[in-house]
Motif scaffolding. Structure first.
Motif, PDB file in Angstrom:
ATOM      1  N   ALA A 351      30.513  24.153  23.614  1.00 50.59           N
ATOM      2  CA  ALA A 351      31.619  24.130  24.574  1.00 50.59           C
ATOM      3  C   ALA A 351      31.713  25.441  25.341  1.00 50.59           C
ATOM      4  N   ASN A 352      31.539  26.574  24.647  1.00 51.92           N
ATOM      5  CA  ASN A 352      31.591  27.876  25.318  1.00 51.92           C
ATOM      6  C   ASN A 352      30.419  28.060  26.267  1.00 51.92           C
ATOM      7  N   GLY A 353      29.247  27.497  25.895  1.00 53.19           N
ATOM      8  CA  GLY A 353      28.087  27.576  26.766  1.00 53.19           C
ATOM      9  C   GLY A 353      28.318  26.861  28.084  1.00 53.19           C
ATOM     10  N   VAL A 354      29.064  25.767  28.039  1.00 56.22           N
ATOM     11  CA  VAL A 354      29.419  25.041  29.262  1.00 56.22           C
ATOM     12  C   VAL A 354      30.571  25.747  29.980  1.00 56.22           C
ATOM     13  N   LEU A 355      31.529  26.260  29.195  1.00 59.13           N
ATOM     14  CA  LEU A 355      32.754  26.827  29.767  1.00 59.13           C
ATOM     15  C   LEU A 355      32.515  28.111  30.546  1.00 59.13           C
ATOM     16  N   LEU A 356      31.688  29.023  30.023  1.00 60.22           N
ATOM     17  CA  LEU A 356      31.535  30.332  30.647  1.00 60.22           C
ATOM     18  C   LEU A 356      31.086  30.247  32.111  1.00 60.22           C
ATOM     19  N   PRO A 357      29.983  29.549  32.441  1.00 67.58           N
ATOM     20  CA  PRO A 357      29.612  29.478  33.863  1.00 67.58           C
ATOM     21  C   PRO A 357      30.624  28.714  34.713  1.00 67.58           C
ATOM     22  N   LEU A 358      31.272  27.696  34.136  1.00 67.63           N
ATOM     23  CA  LEU A 358      32.260  26.929  34.901  1.00 67.63           C
ATOM     24  C   LEU A 358      33.493  27.773  35.217  1.00 67.63           C
ATOM     25  N   ILE A 359      34.010  28.478  34.215  1.00 65.46           N
ATOM     26  CA  ILE A 359      35.209  29.299  34.422  1.00 65.46           C
ATOM     27  C   ILE A 359      34.906  30.472  35.347  1.00 65.46           C
ATOM     28  N   SER A 360      33.746  31.122  35.148  1.00 65.30           N
ATOM     29  CA  SER A 360      33.405  32.256  36.009  1.00 65.30           C
ATOM     30  C   SER A 360      33.215  31.791  37.453  1.00 65.30           C
ATOM     31  N   ALA A 361      32.600  30.613  37.648  1.00 68.07           N
ATOM     32  CA  ALA A 361      32.443  30.071  39.002  1.00 68.07           C
ATOM     33  C   ALA A 361      33.798  29.764  39.616  1.00 68.07           C
ATOM     34  N   TRP A 362      34.701  29.229  38.802  1.00 70.41           N
ATOM     35  CA  TRP A 362      36.034  28.856  39.290  1.00 70.41           C
ATOM     36  C   TRP A 362      36.840  30.077  39.717  1.00 70.41           C
ATOM     37  N   ILE A 363      36.828  31.146  38.914  1.00 73.46           N
ATOM     38  CA  ILE A 363      37.621  32.320  39.290  1.00 73.46           C
ATOM     39  C   ILE A 363      36.997  33.048  40.489  1.00 73.46           C
ATOM     40  N   ILE A 364      35.673  32.989  40.620  1.00 77.98           N
ATOM     41  CA  ILE A 364      35.025  33.577  41.798  1.00 77.98           C
ATOM     42  C   ILE A 364      35.428  32.796  43.052  1.00 77.98           C
ATOM     43  N   ALA A 368      37.987  34.069  46.366  1.00 77.58           N
ATOM     44  CA  ALA A 368      37.548  34.049  47.766  1.00 77.58           C
ATOM     45  C   ALA A 368      38.514  33.270  48.662  1.00 77.58           C
ATOM     46  N   GLN A 369      39.597  32.711  48.097  1.00 82.05           N
ATOM     47  CA  GLN A 369      40.513  31.862  48.857  1.00 82.05           C
ATOM     48  C   GLN A 369      41.698  32.654  49.406  1.00 82.05           C
ATOM     49  N   SER A 370      41.844  32.678  50.732  1.00 80.27           N
ATOM     50  CA  SER A 370      43.001  33.332  51.354  1.00 80.27           C
ATOM     51  C   SER A 370      44.297  32.625  50.984  1.00 80.27           C
ATOM     52  N   SER A 371      44.217  31.311  50.796  1.00 81.95           N
ATOM     53  CA  SER A 371      45.416  30.537  50.471  1.00 81.95           C
ATOM     54  C   SER A 371      45.995  30.894  49.111  1.00 81.95           C
ATOM     55  N   VAL A 372      45.176  31.500  48.253  1.00 85.20           N
ATOM     56  CA  VAL A 372      45.639  31.870  46.915  1.00 85.20           C
ATOM     57  C   VAL A 372      45.943  33.367  46.816  1.00 85.20           C
ATOM     58  N   LEU A 373      45.021  34.202  47.272  1.00 85.14           N
ATOM     59  CA  LEU A 373      45.166  35.646  47.104  1.00 85.14           C
ATOM     60  C   LEU A 373      45.501  36.382  48.400  1.00 85.14           C
ATOM     61  N   GLY A 374      45.505  35.672  49.531  1.00 85.88           N
ATOM     62  CA  GLY A 374      45.863  36.321  50.785  1.00 85.88           C
ATOM     63  C   GLY A 374      44.927  37.477  51.108  1.00 85.88           C
ATOM     64  N   LYS A 375      45.505  38.626  51.438  1.00 89.28           N
ATOM     65  CA  LYS A 375      44.680  39.785  51.811  1.00 89.28           C
ATOM     66  C   LYS A 375      43.974  40.425  50.619  1.00 89.28           C
ATOM     67  N   TYR A 376      44.296  39.941  49.418  1.00 89.27           N
ATOM     68  CA  TYR A 376      43.676  40.494  48.213  1.00 89.27           C
ATOM     69  C   TYR A 376      42.465  39.666  47.762  1.00 89.27           C
ATOM     70  N   LYS A 377      42.018  38.768  48.618  1.00 90.89           N
ATOM     71  CA  LYS A 377      40.843  37.967  48.271  1.00 90.89           C
ATOM     72  C   LYS A 377      39.588  38.838  48.285  1.00 90.89           C
ATOM     73  N   ASN A 378      38.511  38.331  47.705  1.00 88.42           N
ATOM     74  CA  ASN A 378      37.237  39.050  47.688  1.00 88.42           C
ATOM     75  C   ASN A 378      36.650  39.164  49.100  1.00 88.42           C
ATOM     76  N   SER A 379      36.018  40.291  49.371  1.00 87.15           N
ATOM     77  CA  SER A 379      35.255  40.437  50.603  1.00 87.15           C
ATOM     78  C   SER A 379      33.939  39.673  50.446  1.00 87.15           C
ATOM     79  N   PRO A 380      33.243  39.373  51.536  1.00 86.98           N
ATOM     80  CA  PRO A 380      31.943  38.686  51.413  1.00 86.98           C
ATOM     81  C   PRO A 380      30.967  39.427  50.505  1.00 86.98           C
ATOM     82  N   LEU A 381      30.952  40.763  50.573  1.00 88.63           N
ATOM     83  CA  LEU A 381      30.054  41.540  49.716  1.00 88.63           C
ATOM     84  C   LEU A 381      30.449  41.391  48.245  1.00 88.63           C
ATOM     85  N   ALA A 382      31.768  41.471  47.979  1.00 93.41           N
ATOM     86  CA  ALA A 382      32.244  41.318  46.600  1.00 93.41           C
ATOM     87  C   ALA A 382      31.928  39.931  46.067  1.00 93.41           C
ATOM     88  N   THR A 383      32.033  38.918  46.937  1.00 95.21           N
ATOM     89  CA  THR A 383      31.703  37.554  46.525  1.00 95.21           C
ATOM     90  C   THR A 383      30.216  37.430  46.197  1.00 95.21           C
TER      91      THR A 383
END
Length: 408
Positions: A351-364, A368-383
């Protein structure tokens, strides 16, 4: 003149370090250096970098949205069946995983305690109950049940600091070859090292720490203006934890034992270097590593459970107390009765083997979403950098799932 308190702005970062430096990390780092010397220090440096990046994103999401990751997953829009599947996967991975590994945390702490006090055991039928496990498990349970977050945080910070002194002190006393040590930071790719390399990264980049930090930062900081404090907190804490892991690698490389099956075998191999004192340092380090993880694993699991179910995540709430108690109780039963929950650990690993890439992809993606983090979203380089980190988690996930299913 009033002196400034240097610890005033320390947040929950040390708890993340406390969580990933457990008996499993001690053992993996020990075996890595015993088998390959300093050659995998670069992998540890890579895992520290990956952890800092992912944990910073997690903390930023927590502060800006005011919600933990579990609550955000539960509130995601879209098909109910997909949301239910995501919630189920997270619950299975975190709860079963932490319950299974809690037994290792308690047993590892008891192994370190054995250098100072050999706790008696009681034979009950075919089971041999280890009283040391009960004492340590009960201590972890009482600290969690008290519901005093500040006291818990200070205990864990103190243990992390003392653990750091124990392992770093032991490493320096071995007088390593600094030239060879520095060469260990040059990346190498030898086939026989790959399984150990994956294990080193996997023991540092763990999914439940992402949930833990996103939840706890909200108790420390309430405003986006305090994001720099959060970044400093997690960077310093994870780097400190990484230095401890590297110190364990250095200690393992100095070992002279012919056979190593656990971290404590290293202390026996070091006795020829500086006597029984090595055992006391390693013993305390293992005791502290076990106890810190024995408290953070139930806390993280309880935060996930209560967040997913929409229950109160305040540490004093009944839902949190009973959830934490369940994890500690299961770990205590497994460790004290000598039960080896192989199937449970196997399921948790899958379960953790499946969860780690899924959760990390989800938080990344969230970052990157302005609708969620506004001006605090990741820059293209950070993404782009975060995506590279995600590729590492994907490799770890595939390796974990493949190991369970017998692909490797």
């Amino acid at each position: 003149m009033k002196l400034k308190n240097p610890l005033r702005n320390i947040g929950p970062g040390p708890l993340v370090a406390a969580a990933f430096i457990g008996p499993g990390t001690v053992t993996v780092c020990t075996l890595a250096s015993a088998n390959f010397g300093f050659s995998l220090l670069w992998a540890m440096a890579l895992s520290i970098t990956a952890t800092v990046i992912l944990q910073e994103i997690s903390g930023r999401i927590g502060i800006v949205t005011g919600k933990d990751l579990s609550t955000l997953i539960r509130g995601q829009k879209g098909k109910p069946l997909v949301r239910l599947a995501a919630m189920t996967l997270v619950l299975v991975a975190i709860v079963l995983g932490n319950a299974a590994y809690e037994s290792g945390n308690i047993s590892g702490a008891n192994l370190g305690l054995g250098f100072y006090w050999e706790a008696p055991s009681i034979q009950v039928g075919s089971f041999q109950i280890q009283l040391g496990n009960f004492v340590l498990g009960a201590l972890a349970f009482l600290l969690l049940w008290s519901g005093n977050y500040r006291v818990l945080e200070r205990v864990l910070v103190a243990l992390v600091i003392l653990m750091s002194f124990a392992f770093v002190g032991t490493a320096l006393m071995t007088q390593p070859d600094w030239t060879q040590l520095l060469r260990g930071f040059v990346p190498s790719w030898r086939e026989k090292e790959i399984p150990t390399l994956v294990a080193l990264i996997g023991t540092t980049v763990v999914p439940y720490n992402l949930f833990l930090y996103a939840s706890l930062v909200q108790k420390q900081w309430k405003s986006e203006s305090e994001l720099p404090l959060m970044r400093r907190d997690i960077a310093l804490s994870v780097i400190l934890g990484g230095l401890v892991s590297m110190a364990i690698l250095i200690v393992g490389a100095a070992n002279t034992s012919e056979e190593i099956s656990s971290a404590m075998d290293v202390s026996k191999g070091l006795e020829s270097v500086f006597g029984r004192f090595a055992g006391y340092l390693m013993g305390f380090g293992l005791l502290a590593a076990g106890m810190t993880s024995a408290m953070t694993a139930p806390l993280a699991a309880a935060l996930v459970v209560c967040g997913m179910m929409g229950w109160d995540t305040e540490i004093r709430s009944n839902a949190m107390r009973w959830s934490m108690g369940l994890i500690v109780g299961l770990g205590l039963v497994f460790s004290s009765l000598g039960i080896k929950p192989v199937q449970l650990i196997t399921l948790a690993q899958l379960a953790n083997g499946v969860l780690l890439p899924l959760i990390s992809a989800w938080i990344i993606w969230i970052a990157a979403q302005s609708s969620v983090l506004g001006k605090y979203k990741n820059s293209p380089l950070a993404t782009a950098v975060a995506i590279l980190i995600w590729l590492i988690t994907l490799v770890l996930g595939i390796k974990s799932v493949g190991t369970v299913l017998g692909w490797f």
